[in-house]
Design a protein around this motif. Sequence first.
Motif, PDB file in Angstrom:
ATOM      1  N   MET A  25      43.408  34.483  30.878  1.00 51.89           N
ATOM      2  CA  MET A  25      43.697  33.247  30.148  1.00 51.89           C
ATOM      3  C   MET A  25      43.569  33.459  28.643  1.00 51.89           C
ATOM      4  O   MET A  25      44.395  32.972  27.856  1.00 51.89           O
ATOM      5  CB  MET A  25      42.751  32.133  30.609  1.00 51.89           C
ATOM      6  CG  MET A  25      42.985  31.666  32.040  1.00 51.89           C
ATOM      7  SD  MET A  25      44.640  30.970  32.308  1.00 51.89           S
ATOM      8  CE  MET A  25      44.531  29.483  31.321  1.00 51.89           C
ATOM      9  N   LEU A  26      42.549  34.200  28.226  1.00 52.57           N
ATOM     10  CA  LEU A  26      42.352  34.468  26.797  1.00 52.57           C
ATOM     11  C   LEU A  26      43.462  35.358  26.245  1.00 52.57           C
ATOM     12  O   LEU A  26      43.990  35.115  25.150  1.00 52.57           O
ATOM     13  CB  LEU A  26      40.986  35.126  26.581  1.00 52.57           C
ATOM     14  CG  LEU A  26      39.765  34.229  26.854  1.00 52.57           C
ATOM     15  CD1 LEU A  26      38.474  35.041  26.784  1.00 52.57           C
ATOM     16  CD2 LEU A  26      39.714  33.082  25.840  1.00 52.57           C
ATOM     17  N   PRO A  79      36.774  35.946  39.176  1.00 58.42           N
ATOM     18  CA  PRO A  79      36.532  34.967  38.108  1.00 58.42           C
ATOM     19  C   PRO A  79      36.576  35.557  36.709  1.00 58.42           C
ATOM     20  O   PRO A  79      37.064  34.920  35.763  1.00 58.42           O
ATOM     21  CB  PRO A  79      35.131  34.429  38.448  1.00 58.42           C
ATOM     22  CG  PRO A  79      34.510  35.436  39.341  1.00 58.42           C
ATOM     23  CD  PRO A  79      35.635  36.052  40.094  1.00 58.42           C
ATOM     24  N   VAL A  80      36.083  36.812  36.564  1.00 56.06           N
ATOM     25  CA  VAL A  80      36.114  37.461  35.246  1.00 56.06           C
ATOM     26  C   VAL A  80      37.555  37.725  34.816  1.00 56.06           C
ATOM     27  O   VAL A  80      37.954  37.481  33.670  1.00 56.06           O
ATOM     28  CB  VAL A  80      35.304  38.771  35.274  1.00 56.06           C
ATOM     29  CG1 VAL A  80      35.345  39.463  33.911  1.00 56.06           C
ATOM     30  CG2 VAL A  80      33.869  38.506  35.694  1.00 56.06           C
ATOM     31  N   VAL A  90      39.312  34.540  33.535  1.00 56.80           N
ATOM     32  CA  VAL A  90      38.949  34.164  32.167  1.00 56.80           C
ATOM     33  C   VAL A  90      39.618  35.091  31.159  1.00 56.80           C
ATOM     34  O   VAL A  90      40.203  34.647  30.152  1.00 56.80           O
ATOM     35  CB  VAL A  90      37.412  34.187  31.986  1.00 56.80           C
ATOM     36  CG1 VAL A  90      37.042  33.935  30.527  1.00 56.80           C
ATOM     37  CG2 VAL A  90      36.762  33.151  32.884  1.00 56.80           C
TER      38      VAL A  90
END
Length: 486
Positions: free
Chosen positions: A173-174, A166-167, A170
Amino acid sequence: MELKFGKTDWIFLFMCIVVGIIAEESFFRAEIGISYLVFLTAFYALFFYRFRRFSYSHQRFGYLVLICIWLLAAGYFINDNIYFYALNILVIPGLVLFHLVVITSQKSIYWNKPAFITYIFSKLTAAIKYNFVFASFIGRFLKQGIEESKFQVWKKVGIGILISIPVLFVVLMLLMSADTQFERMMGDIPQWFKVLDGEILVRILVVLFFTFAFFSFLQTLIQKQINAVIDNANTQWFKLDAIMTITFLVLINAVYVLFTVVQFKYFFSGTLLGDFTYAEYARKGFFELLFVTLINLTITILVLTFTDRSAGFIKRFMQVMLTTLVFASAVLLSSAFLRLGMYEEAYGFTFIRVMAHSFMIFLAVIFMYTFIKIWIEKLSLFHFYFISGLLYYTLMNVINVEQIIVTKNIERYEQSGKIDIHYLNSLSSTGILGLIQLYEKNPQLPDLKNILFERKNEANLNNIQWQSYNLKSLQANEELKKLHLE
């Protein structure tokens, strides 16, 4: 739970994988048709192989349930009624579960007692637990020959990967939103892993779900447990006071006697009061009467089950009151039946209306048996209700209710010139065949030609897969292709 796993168990697990693949192929590739029969054949072959040396119980009842299961599954191949298509997705698996638990239970276990529901859920719970025990067994099996320190390292690596997913999602995506070149490079990554198809992954998960559902449940069933459901026929959760019950029955019967007098005064005699037409009167009262009839049946069952009827005057008087309630229910049922018949004459036949008619006939049979039970106490209500309900539902699947609807609506059209072709078009292939029959008799019927033209185009474009093979659908497609629309 100590799990003993031998060669036979490994072979059985492999067979469950095969049946899991067949289940996924049958239910998730296309619309269900003949595929349900294919799956049932494979599943019961698996079951009878695993239980080939097993001594079955409740065999006569088991055969009855098994025949009903196969008839319901055959409905997917013979007919294509959308209502039963949806209902049987839940009904057939439920019956299969019930059937397997019944015939593998001990003879001391009574399937027609409320406690049997608890017994079924205990088997389902045991099957879920078995999966966890089996997963633990596989873990120990894979650890063999591996040093404990190395195993712990790989275990921690795996946990670290799961935590980071999950990290990483994120962060990526950034970063992709911050740099176009990086986004383009990351966009090419899926091309490197063409082997990992999302659809294939989902299908593998579905196969694994079916595999371990079949495996754990059948493995649980084959373990004969002493923990049986005892017949608690004489044990009651609560009791209804006889005097209070009689008072209640006297009052409610008084209302029904008054209603019956009114019904015979004008409804059954063929005359109506006020400005109501028969169709309006039928629509006004049908559902209310049917609902009241079901309430009466519930009252009768509760009194028969939970009232302490000691011998003597109280017992006889209560039997008379219950008999009066049953006869009052018969009047209500007859009134509702006549109302629905008039409503159908005025507005036509639909699936709901025909099923309501059939359900009232079924209720009449139920009330007849209940009347006998009032005077012969040793009879079992639930035993008869379940078997008759199962036979009724199976019969409704087999006889093709939509064919009755089409035939009745065409007969009504020939007599009155009224028909709802859009409703027939909303039915399955049987409705299409009815429209073709109408077109051959009256091609000038408004909108009929356009509807059939659209249906014919759909039939030409249809690419039927083997899972969806259905006799009625095939017949409708062939008739549409032969139809000449001028």
